[in-house]
Design a protein around this motif. Structure first.
Motif, PDB file in Angstrom:
ATOM      1  N   ARG A  21       0.857  -1.182   0.000  1.00 47.30           N
ATOM      2  CA  ARG A  21       0.000   0.000   0.000  1.00 47.30           C
ATOM      3  C   ARG A  21       0.893   1.230   0.000  1.00 47.30           C
ATOM      4  O   ARG A  21       1.967   1.239   0.595  1.00 47.30           O
ATOM      5  N   TRP A  22       0.432   2.268  -0.641  1.00 39.36           N
ATOM      6  CA  TRP A  22       1.135   3.537  -0.606  1.00 39.36           C
ATOM      7  C   TRP A  22       0.116   4.648  -0.638  1.00 39.36           C
ATOM      8  O   TRP A  22      -1.027   4.459  -1.062  1.00 39.36           O
ATOM      9  N   GLY A  23       0.527   5.809  -0.185  1.00 37.75           N
ATOM     10  CA  GLY A  23      -0.376   6.951  -0.186  1.00 37.75           C
ATOM     11  C   GLY A  23       0.371   8.238   0.089  1.00 37.75           C
ATOM     12  O   GLY A  23       1.516   8.237   0.547  1.00 37.75           O
ATOM     13  N   THR A  24      -0.284   9.328  -0.203  1.00 41.56           N
ATOM     14  CA  THR A  24       0.249  10.651   0.086  1.00 41.56           C
ATOM     15  C   THR A  24      -0.696  11.344   1.050  1.00 41.56           C
ATOM     16  O   THR A  24      -1.873  10.981   1.161  1.00 41.56           O
TER      17      THR A  24
END
Length: 111
Positions: free
Chosen positions: A99-102
């Motif tokens: 998972r990745w996010g900003t």
């Protein structure tokens, strides 16, 4: 501090052990069934970085990014049917998640 008013933070965390249990639902079929996947061992990592700008000595705003990854060992996982797990695992598998996010943030520091 990078320059006047700018700060860069970075955090890294390592997971030495993971434990996973998940179900694969197929609810659009005439009969509702699921398969259960389980695994343990493996590991994981979380990485986060934030670039902040100080508007005043106590107020800052920033933008950052975060990445998570977790995985299990390929030789310790079992696939069970909806009737349960009986005896030895039927299928050995390796499960993983990324998972990745900003994000944006604002902070206020109390004196």
């Amino acid at each position: 501090m990078l320059a006047e008013g700018w700060r860069l933070n970075a955090d890294i965390a390592y997971l030495p052990w993971t434990d996973f249990k998940g179900r694969d639902y197929h609810l659009l079929r005439p009969k509702t069934m699921f398969d259960e996947q389980r695994g343990n061992g493996g590991g994981g990592v979380q990485i986060e970085g934030v670039l902040s700008y100080f508007l005043t000595q106590n107020i800052s705003v920033g933008v950052g990014g975060r990445y998570w990854a977790m995985w299990t060992k390929k030789d310790s996982d079992a696939l069970c049917s909806s009737s349960g797990c009986v005896g030895e695992p039927r299928i050995l598998a390796k499960y993983s998640m990324e998972r990745w996010g900003t994000f944006f943030q604002a902070s206020y520091k109390l004196d």
